[in-house]
Every structure is written in structure tokens, then in C-alpha cells.
Design an enzyme around this catalytic site. Structure first.
Site, PDB file in Angstrom:
ATOM      1  N   GLU A  33     -22.565 -33.926   1.466  1.00  0.00           N
ATOM      2  CA  GLU A  33     -23.783 -34.039   0.662  1.00  0.00           C
ATOM      3  C   GLU A  33     -23.418 -34.351  -0.760  1.00  0.00           C
ATOM      4  O   GLU A  33     -22.921 -33.506  -1.486  1.00  0.00           O
ATOM      5  CB  GLU A  33     -24.587 -32.722   0.657  1.00  0.00           C
ATOM      6  CG  GLU A  33     -25.371 -32.534   1.901  1.00  0.00           C
ATOM      7  CD  GLU A  33     -26.305 -31.342   1.805  1.00  0.00           C
ATOM      8  OE1 GLU A  33     -26.627 -30.921   0.682  1.00  0.00           O
ATOM      9  OE2 GLU A  33     -26.677 -30.844   2.868  1.00  0.00           O
ATOM     10  N   GLU A  84     -24.108 -24.617   4.960  1.00  0.00           N
ATOM     11  CA  GLU A  84     -23.734 -23.860   3.756  1.00  0.00           C
ATOM     12  C   GLU A  84     -23.806 -22.353   3.974  1.00  0.00           C
ATOM     13  O   GLU A  84     -24.310 -21.618   3.138  1.00  0.00           O
ATOM     14  CB  GLU A  84     -24.635 -24.254   2.588  1.00  0.00           C
ATOM     15  CG  GLU A  84     -24.521 -25.709   2.233  1.00  0.00           C
ATOM     16  CD  GLU A  84     -25.072 -26.022   0.856  1.00  0.00           C
ATOM     17  OE1 GLU A  84     -25.871 -25.231   0.351  1.00  0.00           O
ATOM     18  OE2 GLU A  84     -24.681 -27.052   0.301  1.00  0.00           O
TER      19      GLU A  84
END
Ligand code: NAG
Ligand code: NAG
Ligand code: NAG
Ligand code: NAG
Ligand code: NAG
Ligand code: NAG
Ligand code: NAG
Ligand code: NAG
Ligand code: NAG
Ligand code: NAG
Ligand code: NAG
Ligand code: NAG
Length: 639
Positions: free
Chosen positions: A227, A156
Site C-alpha cells: 500500500e 495490518e
């Protein structure tokens, strides 16, 4: 709960995700490539469901001490016939203390984490290479006949990229190139990184990727969801985030309907932040609301409902992967997503995103679509699964009390030593030392001590303390005078404690506490925590300013230093009988008990305690902080 700042993720240095359904057996998985539709394993397109498990957050049956055995864990995945996606990081966030970085990295001269910075890149490449070489030497990549079909680099990064300006952009390019050049024989992904350089695949993390993902950044990359948050991590003072089975199923089905071919549940199996591994304010139980809870027990109906969903999708996966995707409107809030090929049949996903039941016509069939649901028709005619219709019976975890430790004669106690300046001569500094850089994460605790002569003849006075750490306990001449704590995402703490100064010399000792190190955001290497201001204000307006003063320091508690939680060190201190008679701070309690019979998970109910850390047989089972209540007055975790 705050959702606007998306920061949660993966575990310890190396992150591994195991694939749980629809993956087939791993019989020498072979080459792994991809196209615009899916990953391709041994020449076959695949729809994959996977579930995150952080092996150091579990208690492996082979050996409790072996929680960091990555090779053992990957081999176990293979033995179970599953694939693995290895998310190497090295930065992983994951509510793991310091985002998975070892604290010594902080002391590398000139280092700036996660940027185009030579020292950082050296250690990142060094670690990544080490892990990849380890996997290769054990033959664990699919290209070698092993179970690893995918690897992740970074995590991320886009969340913080702008803070590094052009060094962020060049770092992303460097990281991708460095990873690809390690030649694992399987694809690499970068999650939440829209501009992931070719051939690295950009993937989605989030709650609703079917709605939010802008898609792969190239037509020849598949749509992958790395995710899918089955819940959310919990902090002290917070409550569990409970996501229904129906909601999860809806978004998974939508992602698949919209060409998705890989969904990973984050977390599929919760776990435990053993020892001091949790990041700032994060509770010891991790994703206890996942389909497999903190203890590894099934949480129904979530587990069963998702299993049924996976089975429904798997039953038509050939058509999904070979068919031509089209979509059409069935109403204002209703859509049909169809995958069809003459020789391969037809699959439909009928979506009703309205909060009312909708009557629709699909291919001459009349259907009632229940609110907020997706129906799966593996033959475009018969509904075999609806995300809002749960057929699994809910269950409830039952804790049975087997032993009580409610009598003081079962306990012995050791009152830890409150240090004074003369006891802490090792480090003296005229300015406040930064907490983390002083403890080097060897302990949560850092003592700040000073002595001063009361030459102002202060009568009524107030000790004012400000800190950028998480908790502060203050003592005047060894007497506890007050404590304060902050909150997750808060800005630190301030306290004013009325005190009675002694004539002549006075000692002040303040224990600064970090409940885990931070794990997210840019410039993690230069965070300041610890005391920022200490003053004593007298009633007459005079004051002592101890901000620039000769402070003595002690890292950790006496009991920690002597490791009195290890059986062989118990005799290093004198224990007194009939413990638990007082609730003064900094006391160690010990007791002995026989392990309960049976094979069930065992939990300690610490609801009678305040804040601390608990050990069983020398193993730290984590922090507890029962005295930190949520808005309803309950502890966030007591067992
Ligand atoms: C990592 O760096 C150390 C020196 O700091 C070196 O000895 C080691 O070979 C390096 N490992 C890899 C895999 O690059
Ligand atoms: C992802 O997780 C969220 C939260 O549990 C859920 O609502 C959503 O349906 C899930 N989506 C997928 C594709 O797993
Ligand atoms: C799925 O893929 C097809 C073919 O590439 C495309 O036409 C369609 O718009 C995609 N569907 C969605 C929802 O993006
Ligand atoms: C089909 O999906 C695409 C991509 O999401 C969307 O732009 C388009 O409006 C949809 N078409 C219909 C008829 O719903
Ligand atoms: C739906 O019914 C109409 C009229 O009966 C017919 O012409 C058409 O072929 C049917 N469509 C399908 C997909 O069966
Ligand atoms: C401890 O708990 C047991 C079982 O509830 C109870 O019988 C006993 O009286 C308690 N002892 C004390 C000292 O509170
Ligand atoms: C202050 O601490 C010193 C040891 O550093 C001790 O000798 C002294 O008695 C303490 N003074 C008071 C008032 O407690
Ligand atoms: C951190 O501590 C080391 C000593 O361990 C010291 O050399 C260094 O200057 C400190 N760094 C900062 C930023 O305080
Ligand atoms: C009074 O005590 C403070 C704190 O110990 C010290 O900084 C200051 O110099 C003292 N002042 C006098 C006049 O002794
Ligand atoms: C105490 O000293 C610090 C550092 O010089 C200063 O920032 C602070 O304002 C002072 N406090 C008071 C009450 O003057
Ligand atoms: C524990 O602390 C509370 C609050 O300081 C106090 O009211 C209570 O009397 C204490 N209990 C014991 C047993 O010391
Ligand atoms: C833990 O113990 C407390 C006090 O005895 C009790 O109220 C609570 O229900 C227990 N928690 C669980 C999960 O059993």
C-alpha cells in the site's frame, strides 16, 4: 492531518488490487513463486506496479447494481491483460463501515474479532474458504490460468496485536496456516506483519517504504510494498491531503533502488462511498486525489509522471532483476544504488535527499542532482528520468453547471415524523440501549424518546445530553430545540440546550446518528455508542435524571422504513408542493430531472444543503454533510 496512527485500507469483504504497469500480458500466468528478489511468474522474476481500485466504490459500466460482482470484476481485470492481488481480509479496514465485517457478526455469542477466538475463527475460515473456492471454481488463480498472482490474509494486524496478548500471536499463526492450507497455488502476503509466518510474505504499507521498511523477514522473501498511499482518506471537517507527483515518484524510485520489486498505489483509482458504506466520519468521495480521481478521470501531472517512472523502470527491469545490487555514498546526502551484471548491463539510481542541488561524480561522470530527487540511469551513464522533473502538463477538473434546482417550485417535501414515546412502544428499556446494537446498521438513525410529568415546576431549564454517537438532534414536544455533532477521533458529544418546559406532560425525542460505523482498532465488537446521559437542570438546582428511565426506541426514519426514495414507494407519503421553504431538520425533498446529455461523469452540487443522504433513481449515492465546515469555513465535500 494525523499520520501517527496508521489505519486506512482496503475495501469491502474482499479486496482486489489490479496491477497496472510492467506486468506484461497474462497468458496463462501459471505457477507463481518467489525468491529473495521478486515474485516469480512462469519462471520469470518480475517488477510489478499495481494500483488499488475498490470495485464497489466504482460504477461499473456493465450494471450499476452489480457493484459487488467480484467474479465479474476479476474477469474484467483478466480481459484487460492485468494481474490481480486479491486481499481477502476478511477484515479490511479501508474506511469501509465496520472494517468490512457484516454487522450480524456482532451478535455471534462469545465472539472476539481478530483474535484466537473459536467463533471468530469459524466465520473467518468460512468466508475465506468461500471466496477462495469461488475463485477456484471460476479458474481465476494464476495457477489455473487466471489473473490472481497473490492473495492477502488479515490486514495490518500488528497495529492491534498487543491488545490480544498471546491470543494475538497464536491468531497470526492460525490465520497464516489456514490460508496456506487453502492451496491457491499462489503466494500469500500479510501486510504490516513483521513476523508473518513462513511461507507468508510480510509486506510494507506506508508513505515512504523505501525509508521505513525493515525488509522481508527471511532472505528468500522479496521486498513488496502493498500500500503506497497516494493521498489519504478525508473526513468531514478535514481537507484533502495533496501529495505531489514528485514526492510519490521519489519514494517509489527509492523503494525500487533498495531492492523493492512490487509497489502498489493505495489508491490508484479513488471512488465513492455509496450508500452508507463509509466508516465513521469519512466523506463520500474516496481518495479523490489519486492518479485516477473519484470519477475515474486522470489527475495530472500525477498520472503521467508515474507512468513515465514506470516506463523508465520497466526499460531496465531485466538488469534490475538479474544484476547484483550494490550501494555507495556519493556525498553526505547522496547515494548511488547500482544493479550490475557483466552480461546484463548496469542500472543506477542516484539519490539526492538534500534540499539543495548537489554536484556529484559517478563513474567518472559529473552530474548535478536536483534537490529531493532520484535520477534513473538505465545504462549507468545517461539519465532518462528524474523524479523531481515533471514533464506532464497539469490539468484541472472542470465542473460545468448543466441544470439548476434553485427554485422552490421544482421541489416537493415530506416532513418526517418526530416520534414520541407512545409511537415507539416496540422497544422500551430502562437503560440506554447501545446505538449500533439496536439499529443493527439498518439505518444511521436511532430515536430515543421519553415522556415525563413536569412536577418540579421548573422555570428556566437546560437539557443536558451526552452521547458516544456522532450527532444528536433534540426535540421537545416535536419542536426542534438543538443539535450537536462530534469529530473524527473525538470522544463523543455533549450539549446543553435552554428549554421552556410545558406544564404537565412533556415529550423529549432525541435522534442519535452514526455517520458510519468504526472500522479500526481492537475489540470492535464491544464498542459503545449512543446516548450516555440525559438530564434536565432547573434554575433552582433541582434536576430530572433520565439516565435510568423508561425510554422508547425507534430505529430509522419513517421515510427510510417506507423506502420513499424508491420510485414505486413515492406515494406512500403525502408530499407538499414548494419544498425547500424551511430548513427544519428531517425533511425529504424530491425532484425530477432529465439525465444530462453526453458521456461525462455527472455530479450533484449539494452546497445548498446541510446534512443527509441523496438518492438518484432509488440508488443511494452516499451521505453529504455540507454544514460541517473545515478550519477555513469550507465544506469538506459538496459535490
Ligand atoms: C460456512 O458455514 C455454513 C454453516 O454456517 C456452511 O453451510 C457452509 O458450508 C460453510 N462454508 C464453507 C465454505 O466452509
Ligand atoms: C507511496 O506513496 C507516497 C504517498 O503518495 C509517496 O510519497 C511515495 O513516494 C510512494 N511510494 C511508492 C513506492 O509508491
Ligand atoms: C539489496 O540486496 C543486496 C543483496 O542481498 C544487499 O547486499 C543490499 O544491502 C540490499 N540493499 C539495500 C538497500 O538493502
Ligand atoms: C548501503 O545500504 C545499506 C542498507 O541500507 C546501508 O546499511 C549501507 O550503509 C549502505 N552503504 C553505503 C556505502 O551507503
Ligand atoms: C575513471 O577514470 C579513471 C582515470 O581516468 C580510470 O582509471 C577509471 O577506469 C575510470 N572509471 C570508470 C568506471 O570508467
Ligand atoms: C436560478 O438560477 C438561474 C441561473 O443562475 C437564475 O437565472 C435564476 O434567477 C435562479 N432562480 C432563482 C429562483 O433563484
Ligand atoms: C406527547 O406525545 C404524546 C404521544 O406520545 C401526545 O399524545 C402528546 O400530545 C404529546 N404531548 C405534548 C405536550 O406534545
Ligand atoms: C444486542 O442486541 C441483542 C438483541 O438483538 C441482545 O440480545 C444483546 O444482548 C445485545 N447485546 C449487547 C451487548 O447489548
Ligand atoms: C416527578 O417526575 C419524575 C419524572 O417523570 C418522576 O420520576 C418522579 O417520580 C416524579 N415525582 C413525583 C413526586 O411525582
Ligand atoms: C444521573 O444518573 C446517572 C446514572 O445513575 C449518574 O451517573 C449521574 O451522575 C446522575 N446525574 C446527576 C446529575 O446526578
Ligand atoms: C434556518 O435556520 C437558521 C438557524 O436556525 C435560522 O436563523 C434561519 O432563519 C432559518 N431559515 C429558514 C428559512 O427557516
Ligand atoms: C456548487 O454550487 C455553489 C453554489 O452555487 C458554488 O459556489 C460552487 O462553486 C459549486 N461547486 C462546484 C464544484 O461547482
Amino acid at each position: 492531518m494525523e499520520w501517527s496512527r496508521p489505519w486506512r485500507w482496503f475495501c469491502c469483504g474482499v479486496l482486489a488490487v489490479i496491477m497496472i504497469e510492467g506486468c506484461g500480458r497474462v497468458e496463462g500466468a501459471g505457477e507463481v513463486t518467489y525468491d529473495g528478489r521478486s515474485l516469480i511468474i512462469n519462471g520469470q522474476r518480475e517488477i510489478l506496479f499495481s494500483g488499488s481500485i475498490h470495485y464497489p466504490r466504482s460504477t461499473p459500466e456493465y450494471d450499476f447494481s452489480g457493484r459487488y460482482d467480484l467474479v465479474g470484476f476479476i474477469k474484467e481485470i483478466q480481459a484487460q491483460g492485468l494481474y490481480a492481488c486479491l486481499r481477502i481480509g476478511p477484515y479490511i479496514e479501508s474506511e469501509w463501515t465496520y472494517g468490512g465485517f457484516p454487522f450480524w457478526l456482532h451478535d455471534i455469542p462469545g465472539i472476539v474479532y481478530r483474535s484466537d477466538n473459536e467463533p471468530f475463527k469459524f466465520y473467518m475460515q468460512n468466508f475465506t474458504t468461500k471466496i477462495v473456492n469461488l475463485m477456484k471454481s471460476e479458474g481465476l488463480y494464476a495457477s489455473q490460468g487466471g489473473p490472481i498472482i497473490l492473495s492477502q490474509i488479515e490486514n495490518e494486524y500488528q497495529n492491534i496485536e498487543a491488545a490480544f496478548h498471546e491470543k494475538g500471536t497464536s491468531y497470526v499463526r492460525w490465520a497464516a496456516k489456514m490460508a496456506v492450507e487453502l492451496r491457491t497455488g499462489v503466494p500469500w502476503v500479510m501486510c504490516k506483519q513483521t513476523d508473518a509466518p513462513d511461507p507468508v510474505i510480510n509486506t510494507c504499507n506506508g508513505m515512504r517504504c523505501g525509508e521505513t521498511f525493515s525488509g522481508p523477514n527471511s532472505p528468500n522473501k522479496p521486498s513488496l510494498w502493498t500500500e503506497n498511499w497516494t493521498s489519504f482518506y478525508q473526513v468531514y471537517g478535514g481537507q484533502p491531503y495533496i501529495r505531489s507527483a514528485e514526492d510519490i515518484a521519489f519514494h517509489v524510485a527509492l523503494f525500487v533502488a533498495r531492492n523493492g520489486s512490487y509497489v502498489n498505489y493505495y489508491m490508484y483509482h479513488g471512488g465513492t462511498n455509496f450508500g452508507r458504506t463509509g466508516s465513521s466520519y469519512v466523506i463520500t468521495g474516496y481518495y479523490d486525489q489519486a492518479p485516477l480521481d473519484e470519477y475515474g478521470l486522470k489527475r495530472q501531472p500525477k498520472w503521467g509522471h508515474l507512468k513515465a517512472l514506470h516506463a523508465a523502470i520497466k526499460s531496465c527491469s531485466t538488469t534490475l532483476l538479474q544484476g547484483i545490487p550494490t550501494n555507495s555514498s556519493l556525498g553526505k546526502f547522496q547515494q548511488a544504488y547500482v544493479f550490475e551484471k557483466e552480461t546484463e548491463g548496469c542500472v543506477a539510481f542516484l539519490v539526492n535527499s538534500d534540499s539543495h542541488t548537489a554536484a556529484v561524480q559517478f563513474r567518472n561522470i559529473s552530474l548535478q542532482l536536483v534537490p529531493r530527487s532520484i535520477s534513473i540511469l538505465p545504462d549507468c551513464q545517461n539519465v532518462i528520468f528524474n523524479t523531481a522533473k515533471v514533464n506532464t502538463t497539469p490539468n484541472q477538473r472542470i465542473l460545468k453547471s448543466v441544470q439548476k434546482f434553485n427554485s422552490s417550485d421544482l421541489w416537493e417535501e415530506f416532513k418526517d415524523v418526530i416520534p414520541n414515546t407512545d409511537d415507539t412502544p416496540l422497544i422500551i428499556s430502562n437503560t440506554f440501549l447501545e446505538h449500533m446494537n439496536t439499529t443493527k446498521d439498518k439505518s444511521d438513525y436511532l430515536w430515543y424518546t421519553l415522556r415525563f410529568e413536569n412536577n418540579l415546576s421548573c422555570v428556566r431549564s437546560v437539557l443536558h445530553v451526552e452521547s458516544a454517537a456522532h450527532v444528536a438532534h433534540a426535540f421537545l414536544c416535536n419542536e426542534f430545540i438543538g443539535a450537536a455533532h462530534g469529530i473524527h477521533n473525538g470522544k463523543g458529544i455533549a450539549m446543553d440546550i435552554p428549554i421552556m418546559l410545558h406544564d404537565g406532560m412533556n415529550n423529549i425525542s432525541i435522534a442519535s446518528v452514526m455517520v458510519g460505523l468504526p472500522d479500526s482498532g481492537a475489540f470492535l465488537e464491544s464498542r459503545y455508542t449512543g446516548l450516555t446521559r440525559v438530564e434536565i437542570h432547573c434554575s433552582g438546582g433541582e434536576f430530572y435524571n433520565f439516565t435510568n428511565y423508561a425510554w422508547g426506541y425507534q430505529v430509522g426514519l419513517r421515510g427510510e422504513k417506507l423506502q420513499i426514495y424508491m420510485e414505486e414507494n413515492l406515494d406512500e407519503v403525502v408530499w407538499s408542493q414548494n419544498g425547500i421553504s424551511t430548513n427544519q431538520t428531517f425533511i425529504w425533498y424530491k425532484t425530477f430531472f432529465d439525465a444530462p446529455a453526453g458521456e461525462d461523469p455527472v455530479a450533484l452540487n449539494l452546497s445548498g444543503m446541510g446534512k443527509g443522504e441523496a438518492w438518484v433513481n432509488g440508488q443511494s449515492i452516499g451521505r453529504y454533510w455540507v454544514s460541517f465546515r473545515d478550519s477555513q469555513g469550507n465544506p469538506s465535500q459538496s459535490t
